[in-house]
Write an enzyme that holds these catalytic residues in place. Structure first.
Site, PDB file in Angstrom:
ATOM      1  N   HIS A 147      -5.806   2.575   5.310  1.00 56.02           N
ATOM      2  CA  HIS A 147      -6.224   3.256   4.082  1.00 56.02           C
ATOM      3  C   HIS A 147      -7.677   3.691   4.169  1.00 56.02           C
ATOM      4  O   HIS A 147      -8.421   3.235   5.036  1.00 56.02           O
ATOM      5  CB  HIS A 147      -6.044   2.335   2.861  1.00 56.02           C
ATOM      6  CG  HIS A 147      -6.996   1.172   2.883  1.00 56.02           C
ATOM      7  ND1 HIS A 147      -6.804   0.050   3.661  1.00 56.02           N
ATOM      8  CD2 HIS A 147      -8.176   0.981   2.238  1.00 56.02           C
ATOM      9  CE1 HIS A 147      -7.805  -0.786   3.478  1.00 56.02           C
ATOM     10  NE2 HIS A 147      -8.658  -0.243   2.623  1.00 56.02           N
ATOM     11  N   ASP A 182     -10.826   3.694   1.408  1.00 57.35           N
ATOM     12  CA  ASP A 182     -11.112   3.179   0.065  1.00 57.35           C
ATOM     13  C   ASP A 182     -11.313   4.355  -0.891  1.00 57.35           C
ATOM     14  O   ASP A 182     -12.125   5.249  -0.606  1.00 57.35           O
ATOM     15  CB  ASP A 182     -12.374   2.304   0.089  1.00 57.35           C
ATOM     16  CG  ASP A 182     -12.163   1.039   0.924  1.00 57.35           C
ATOM     17  OD1 ASP A 182     -13.159   0.496   1.427  1.00 57.35           O
ATOM     18  OD2 ASP A 182     -10.991   0.628   1.078  1.00 57.35           O
ATOM     19  N   HIS A 209      -9.326   2.583   7.745  1.00 55.28           N
ATOM     20  CA  HIS A 209      -9.399   1.213   8.263  1.00 55.28           C
ATOM     21  C   HIS A 209      -8.192   0.392   7.817  1.00 55.28           C
ATOM     22  O   HIS A 209      -7.391   0.839   6.989  1.00 55.28           O
ATOM     23  CB  HIS A 209     -10.708   0.544   7.821  1.00 55.28           C
ATOM     24  CG  HIS A 209     -10.896   0.482   6.343  1.00 55.28           C
ATOM     25  ND1 HIS A 209     -11.197   1.593   5.570  1.00 55.28           N
ATOM     26  CD2 HIS A 209     -10.817  -0.554   5.475  1.00 55.28           C
ATOM     27  CE1 HIS A 209     -11.320   1.225   4.315  1.00 55.28           C
ATOM     28  NE2 HIS A 209     -11.086  -0.063   4.218  1.00 55.28           N
ATOM     29  N   ARG A 224      -8.013 -15.987   7.267  1.00 55.43           N
ATOM     30  CA  ARG A 224      -9.207 -15.125   7.288  1.00 55.43           C
ATOM     31  C   ARG A 224      -9.597 -14.774   5.870  1.00 55.43           C
ATOM     32  O   ARG A 224      -8.750 -14.638   4.988  1.00 55.43           O
ATOM     33  CB  ARG A 224      -8.925 -13.853   8.088  1.00 55.43           C
ATOM     34  CG  ARG A 224     -10.070 -12.853   8.105  1.00 55.43           C
ATOM     35  CD  ARG A 224      -9.799 -11.670   9.018  1.00 55.43           C
ATOM     36  NE  ARG A 224     -10.912 -10.720   8.919  1.00 55.43           N
ATOM     37  CZ  ARG A 224     -10.869  -9.642   8.138  1.00 55.43           C
ATOM     38  NH1 ARG A 224      -9.800  -9.369   7.407  1.00 55.43           N
ATOM     39  NH2 ARG A 224     -11.918  -8.825   8.079  1.00 55.43           N
TER      40      ARG A 224
END
Ligand SMILES: C=C1C[C@]23C[C@H]1CC[C@H]2[C@]1(C)CCC[C@@](C)(C(=O)O)[C@H]1[C@@H]3C(=O)O
Ligand SMILES: O=C(O)CCC(=O)C(=O)O
Ligand SMILES: [Fe+2]
Length: 269
Positions: free
Chosen positions: A135, A137, A191, A201
């Site tokens: 995607h 942002d 990203h 994570r």
């Protein structure tokens, strides 16, 4: 943040994201999507220093209880710092584009930004899913703090490349809203986040947004130099509504939003 995601589900669901809202807890966006659910849990809240209660929903104390009051104070200080850093970066971006250095800073000063905590549990089959799918942002600028596990990837030179974690370093992403504000001079970054088999994570994403009713329009002299507008006028409220009600943000959000916003039917929705 660690303590929140380790709470029993019944406690986390006390601050569950409600339909139509960005704020609160979500597990895999299972309440929003029917397929390709992201392998993550998220906790999102708003930040606007101009509000009496700068952190959107005061669930750190009122709902989660006194144990999380200190957590709320830490996030408040974190958001204050990220907002200040974002506005300084906006000055640098203005200078790089040859426009007045205060143009973007003043555009964002009174905005309500989004703070998101991402928690990615280990996955037995990490190749079959993604923590966050590919995607760009939709927001203007993202300041990402990732832990030392690694998992953030950017699509560059036609391949996915790992953004290696660095102690005391933050990752800065340009989003769709700034791509429009720079008339396409800056490109929003494609990203994603992959997951691992054995390690959990965590990342913190601060998303800079303008006030909802602000018209997203590049500086006139920038358009003059480039000869034409690349995107129509729109408000952040329009783009946010599009991503929350009609379209799952991906690598082509702004292109599809542009078609939607100029279509007659969008005015009636
Ligand atoms: C305005 C926003 C929508 C999302 C959170 C902020 C900025 C990033 C967006 C998002 C992370 C892009 C990938 C898809 C998404 C649904 C997600 O995986 O969380 C997006 C967020 C959202 O719509 O909640
Ligand atoms: O967790 C990451 O490294 C990326 C998260 C992200 O891209 C997002 O929340 O928009
Ligand atoms: Fe992102």
């Amino acid at each position: 943040m660690h303590n929140f995601f380790k709470l029993p589900s019944c406690d986390k669901l006390r601050v569950q994201r409600l339909p139509g809202s960005l704020w609160g807890y979500s597990s895999g966006h299972a309440d929003r999507y029917l397929s390709k659910l992201p392998w993550k849990e998220t906790l999102s809240f708003g930040y606007n220093e101009n509000c009496p209660n700068p952190i959107g929903i005061d669930f750190f104390k009122s709902t989660l209880g006194k144990d999380f009051e200190q957590t709320g104070l830490v996030y408040l200080k974190y958001c204050e710092a990220m907002k200040g850093l974002s506005l300084s970066i906006m000055e640098l971006l203005a200078i790089s584009l040859g426009v007045d250095r205060g143009y973007y800073r003043s555009f964002f000063e009174d905005g309500c930004s989004i703070m998101r905590c991402n928690f990615y549990p280990p996955c037995q089959e990490p190749g079959l899913t993604l923590g966050t799918g590919p995607h760009r942002d939709p927001t203007a600028l993202t300041i990402l703090h990732q832990d030392q596990v690694g998992g953030l990837e950017v699509f560059s030179d036609s391949v996915w490349q790992t953004v290696r974690p660095r102690q005391n370093a933050l990752v800065i992403n340009i989003g769709d809203t700034f791509m429009a504000l720079s008339n396409g001079t800056y490109k929003s970054c494609l990203h994603r986040a992959v997951v691992t088999k054995y390690e959990e994570r965590r990342s913190l994403a601060f998303f800079l947004c303008p006030k909802e009713d602000k018209v997203v329009r590049p500086p006139p002299d920038l358009v003059c130099n480039q000869g034409r507008r690349m995107y129509p006028d729109f408000t952040w409220s329009d783009l946010l509504r599009f991503t929350q009600k009609y379209y799952r943000a991906d690598d082509a959000t702004l292109q599809n939003f542009t078609k939607w916003i100029i279509s007659p039917k969008s005015a009636s929705l």
